[in-house]
Design a protein around this motif. Structure first.
Motif, PDB file in Angstrom:
ATOM      1  N   ASP A 196      48.240  35.841  42.295  1.00 38.11           N
ATOM      2  CA  ASP A 196      47.219  35.837  41.247  1.00 38.11           C
ATOM      3  C   ASP A 196      47.821  36.364  39.955  1.00 38.11           C
ATOM      4  OD1 ASP A 196      45.197  34.826  42.810  1.00 38.11           O
ATOM      5  OD2 ASP A 196      44.464  36.787  43.440  1.00 38.11           O
ATOM      6  N   ASP A 197      47.508  35.676  38.863  1.00 37.54           N
ATOM      7  CA  ASP A 197      48.052  36.050  37.564  1.00 37.54           C
ATOM      8  C   ASP A 197      46.940  35.900  36.531  1.00 37.54           C
ATOM      9  OD1 ASP A 197      49.725  36.724  35.501  1.00 37.54           O
ATOM     10  OD2 ASP A 197      50.688  34.762  35.371  1.00 37.54           O
ATOM     11  N   ASN A 198      45.902  36.722  36.662  1.00 40.92           N
ATOM     12  CA  ASN A 198      44.716  36.591  35.826  1.00 40.92           C
ATOM     13  C   ASN A 198      44.917  37.204  34.448  1.00 40.92           C
ATOM     14  OD1 ASN A 198      43.434  35.398  37.996  1.00 40.92           O
ATOM     15  ND2 ASN A 198      42.650  37.354  38.766  1.00 40.92           N
ATOM     16  N   GLY A 199      44.346  36.520  33.459  1.00 41.06           N
ATOM     17  CA  GLY A 199      44.451  36.996  32.092  1.00 41.06           C
ATOM     18  C   GLY A 199      43.239  37.822  31.696  1.00 41.06           C
ATOM     19  N   ASN A 200      43.152  38.153  30.424  1.00 36.83           N
ATOM     20  CA  ASN A 200      42.058  38.988  29.930  1.00 36.83           C
ATOM     21  C   ASN A 200      40.760  38.216  29.730  1.00 36.83           C
ATOM     22  OD1 ASN A 200      43.761  41.236  29.806  1.00 36.83           O
ATOM     23  ND2 ASN A 200      44.498  40.665  27.755  1.00 36.83           N
ATOM     24  N   ASP A 201      40.833  36.867  29.750  1.00 31.68           N
ATOM     25  CA  ASP A 201      39.643  36.057  29.499  1.00 31.68           C
ATOM     26  C   ASP A 201      38.773  35.870  30.741  1.00 31.68           C
ATOM     27  OD1 ASP A 201      41.325  34.476  30.946  1.00 31.68           O
ATOM     28  OD2 ASP A 201      41.410  32.826  29.516  1.00 31.68           O
ATOM     29  N   GLN A 203      39.348  34.123  33.364  1.00 34.71           N
ATOM     30  CA  GLN A 203      39.633  32.894  34.108  1.00 34.71           C
ATOM     31  C   GLN A 203      40.732  33.146  35.132  1.00 34.71           C
ATOM     32  OE1 GLN A 203      40.634  29.546  31.667  1.00 34.71           O
ATOM     33  NE2 GLN A 203      40.561  28.081  33.355  1.00 34.71           N
ATOM     34  N   ARG A 204      40.594  32.547  36.300  1.00 31.79           N
ATOM     35  CA  ARG A 204      41.556  32.782  37.362  1.00 31.79           C
ATOM     36  C   ARG A 204      42.798  31.906  37.176  1.00 31.79           C
ATOM     37  NH1 ARG A 204      40.718  32.377  43.973  1.00 31.79           N
ATOM     38  NH2 ARG A 204      42.501  33.698  44.509  1.00 31.79           N
ATOM     39  N   PHE A 205      43.959  32.538  37.209  1.00 34.76           N
ATOM     40  CA  PHE A 205      45.227  31.832  37.109  1.00 34.76           C
ATOM     41  C   PHE A 205      46.098  32.181  38.307  1.00 34.76           C
ATOM     42  CE2 PHE A 205      43.947  31.505  32.719  1.00 34.76           C
ATOM     43  CZ  PHE A 205      44.500  30.303  32.296  1.00 34.76           C
ATOM     44  N   ALA A 220      56.098  29.601  36.698  1.00 34.44           N
ATOM     45  CA  ALA A 220      55.028  28.846  36.055  1.00 34.44           C
ATOM     46  C   ALA A 220      53.697  29.547  36.274  1.00 34.44           C
ATOM     47  CB  ALA A 220      54.973  27.423  36.604  1.00 34.44           C
ATOM     48  N   ARG A 221      52.701  29.146  35.469  1.00 36.13           N
ATOM     49  CA  ARG A 221      51.368  29.732  35.543  1.00 36.13           C
ATOM     50  C   ARG A 221      50.360  28.625  35.249  1.00 36.13           C
ATOM     51  NH1 ARG A 221      48.023  32.556  31.568  1.00 36.13           N
ATOM     52  NH2 ARG A 221      46.777  34.204  32.552  1.00 36.13           N
ATOM     53  N   ALA A 222      49.323  28.510  36.091  1.00 38.90           N
ATOM     54  CA  ALA A 222      48.317  27.459  35.891  1.00 38.90           C
ATOM     55  C   ALA A 222      47.013  27.875  36.562  1.00 38.90           C
ATOM     56  CB  ALA A 222      48.812  26.132  36.455  1.00 38.90           C
TER      57      ALA A 222
END
Length: 247
Positions: A196-201, A203-205, A220-222
């Motif tokens: 998991d690489d979640n941002g501050n917005d 949304q799940r990445f 990569a990140r998506a």
């Protein structure tokens, strides 16, 4: 038939049916006979429409049918166009033509999503909605007009403008599959580490680290694991392109 359509789609009016009829005719190139098939092809499951027996009325079953029709027509075209192609070659070429990426492109070019009846905002649709609706439209044409008209539509909208055998031969469908095939052939170890690489917005990445022979070669990140793995694979492919293409 008009009374049946109104019963199933109670919010529709005759003038709205006329507008929809005109839009469908412009897209497919001939007059539709049974409008209901096309209304189903552009109805998202979120609309919660059902027939008198409680069966769901949306594009998903038509999508299945359209996928089969596309595969059939494209297979016949390749069989006749490339008489020297063996089964493996023809299968690979067909996969490139009916790939999800390509079908999404076809749906976007026709702006089919603008006609979708849904309770979900268009901005919430995933990318594959474009290809899904295109397949459903093909299924609707088959039910409405038969195989010959369906084949004519696919030839006009898919084969003539998009099918270039020479270009397709060099087109990569999946960088991940290509990279894995090369690693296996060269007896190299590979590993996709997904996290998991979640941002501050909010949304799940998903993040991916791709290692070959225990060395990280791409990241990569998506928004999905599959997309992240494909992006990382593409970056790794170009890093190893010279070695891959010489094998």
């Amino acid at each position: 038939m008009k009374r049946i359509i109104k019963k199933i789609f109670p919010k529709s009016r005759s003038n709205e049916d006329g507008i929809f009829f005109g839009k469908i005719e412009k897209i497919i190139g001939f007059k539709p006979v049974t409008l209901l098939f096309y209304q189903k092809a552009f109805t998202h499951r979120s609309a919660n429409r059902t027939d008198d027996n409680g069966n769901p009325l949306n594009y998903e079953r038509l999508e299945f049918l359209g996928d089969a029709m596309l595969s059939s027509v494209i297979a016949a075209h390749l069989y006749n166009k490339v008489p020297t192609g063996d089964e493996g070659y023809l299968t690979k070429m067909r996969s490139k033509i009916v790939s999800r990426e390509h079908l999404n492109e076809l749906g976007r070019d026709l702006n089919l999503v603008a006609m979708v009846d849904s309770k979900v905002p268009i901005s919430n649709f995933g990318e594959n909605i474009h290809g899904n609706i295109f397949e459903a439209l093909v299924g609707a044409i088959f039910l409405d007009k038969g195989y010959a008209f369906c084949e004519k539509f696919i030839n006009k909208k898919v084969i003539i403008p998009y099918v270039d055998i020479a270009k397709l031969e060099g087109k990569v469908i999946s960088y991940k599959s290509l990279l894995i095939e090369w690693c296996q052939k060269e007896k190299r170890t590979f590993h996709y580490e997904v996290f998991d690489d979640n941002g501050n917005d909010g949304q799940r990445f998903f993040g991916v680290k791709l290692s070959i022979d225990d060395k990280v070669v791409a990241k990569a990140r998506a928004t999905s694991k599959k997309k992240a793995e494909e992006i990382a694979s593409k970056r790794a492919y170009f890093a190893f392109q010279e070695k891959i293409n010489t094998k």
